[in-house]
Write an enzyme that holds these catalytic residues in place. Sequence first.
Site, PDB file in Angstrom:
ATOM      1  N   SER A 195      26.870  23.345   4.112  1.00  0.00           N
ATOM      2  CA  SER A 195      25.929  24.449   3.869  1.00  0.00           C
ATOM      3  C   SER A 195      25.904  24.779   2.377  1.00  0.00           C
ATOM      4  CB  SER A 195      26.342  25.664   4.699  1.00  0.00           C
ATOM      5  OG  SER A 195      25.321  26.623   4.690  1.00  0.00           O
ATOM      6  N   ASN A 196      25.413  25.952   2.009  1.00  0.00           N
ATOM      7  CA  ASN A 196      25.379  26.366   0.595  1.00  0.00           C
ATOM      8  C   ASN A 196      25.564  27.870   0.501  1.00  0.00           C
ATOM      9  OD1 ASN A 196      22.682  27.660   0.780  1.00  0.00           O
ATOM     10  ND2 ASN A 196      22.088  25.570   1.312  1.00  0.00           N
ATOM     11  N   HIS A 197      25.500  28.396  -0.730  1.00  0.00           N
ATOM     12  CA  HIS A 197      25.862  29.803  -0.958  1.00  0.00           C
ATOM     13  C   HIS A 197      24.725  30.792  -0.741  1.00  0.00           C
ATOM     14  CE1 HIS A 197      29.799  28.851  -2.415  1.00  0.00           C
ATOM     15  NE2 HIS A 197      29.316  28.005  -3.320  1.00  0.00           N
ATOM     16  N   SER A 198      23.589  30.355  -0.234  1.00  0.00           N
ATOM     17  CA  SER A 198      22.466  31.288  -0.093  1.00  0.00           C
ATOM     18  C   SER A 198      22.854  32.464   0.808  1.00  0.00           C
ATOM     19  CB  SER A 198      21.266  30.553   0.512  1.00  0.00           C
ATOM     20  OG  SER A 198      20.277  31.482   0.858  1.00  0.00           O
ATOM     21  N   ALA A 222      17.261  28.047   1.446  1.00  0.00           N
ATOM     22  CA  ALA A 222      17.994  27.000   0.717  1.00  0.00           C
ATOM     23  C   ALA A 222      18.367  25.956   1.765  1.00  0.00           C
ATOM     24  CB  ALA A 222      19.228  27.584   0.062  1.00  0.00           C
TER      25      ALA A 222
END
Length: 402
Positions: free
Chosen positions: A209-212, A277
Amino acid sequence: MSLKGKRIILGVTGSIAAYKAAHLTRLLIKSGAEVQIVMSTSALDFITPLTLSTLSKRPVLHQFQKDETGEWNNHVELGLWGDLFLVAPASANTLAKFAHGLCDNLLTATYLSARCPVMLAPAMDLDMYQHPAVRENLKKLQSFGNHILDAESGELASGLSGQGRMMEPEHIIERLDAFFSPKRDFLGKKVLITMGPTQEAIDPVRFISNHSSGKMGLSLANAFKERGAEVYVVSGPIALSVDQGQFHWINVRSAQEMFDAASSLHSKMDLCVFAAAVADYAPAEPATEKIKKSEDELTIHLKKNVDIAFSLGKIKKPHQLHVGFALETENEVQNAQSKLEKKNLDLVVLNSMKESGAGFQVDTNRVHIFHRNGTSVSSTTAPKEEIANLILDEIKKAPVWV
Ligand code: CTP
């Protein structure tokens, strides 16, 4: 006039610009607002309570205790009374106290008790205004959601010339007016927003995943809702508290699920904002059981995910408007502009990871918005709600819209 009947707590602090508070009070009263003035102790050295109470038609408050009887001026009640807490002028000292939660006079206590929106109009000498300590405090106050009415440039009391003058009372009134006038300029429009991160399963317990955080997407959803649109949200997993009932809200996890949900809605929409994102790659074959630790190295094969903005851009109808985001770390402008063409977007909003107060997780953002016709606009660093409204204002300038 949208200020009619509005209850304004006007904080006045110790600055030469305190004399402008008299004119500001007159303008507020003329606009039909009720004004309760609270002065800091040092403001008393610059302007008298008599002047301000005469103009505001209410006693001015500046101390906790009303008189010798021991009765107190209830800052908690005051904080609940106001529709807006405006501090003009806001001195460097008071800004620092607000930023750090100090509470040594009635004004600072009222700030901490206020539940209403807060607007701060700084006034100080140019070098003070540029000092990193003041810049940090302003940034911090913005991150609390306070609105900063940027100081204007011109001649200063010190004899120097530059930015630091309190915003002119007429300009403050314009800002207040805009703040209180609910625009319903997206009434009847159906808007789809993709937001948040996606999670791509590696196995039943792990994902990529990512930091969004979803904050920018949610600010957009709120702004569209406030301005009259019917809002459809397709959101990846987020940790924000949201009143989902106000929207048509669909929770998804992976890019594929987000694509499926967005494409089932697309044909009905007037406007699509791709604020998610989306993970560009996902594990090609997620394990059905938890991967056990064995070898020293583990290779996970990734396959390219569906590009939602690109795919829906291919089937976009002439009356539909698409807005994309670009988060770049290098060649920002060039990369953002190339996404306009590639994904058939009408507008692209560039977030630069290099700018402080912008990007993931923070409450503020700073963006550059590029239109398909080559025009562009840049924002200041501002709360994401303000940036969202700026994006909506730019959407209305697109040829599809007019
Ligand atoms: N986007 C999308 N689906 C994807 C990837 C991106 O809908 N699979 C959308 C984003 O929501 C954003 C825009 O496309 O509005 C640009 O996303 P970004 O991640 O900046 O660009 P990419 O196309 O993924 O390209 P790159 O990562 O190479 O910069």
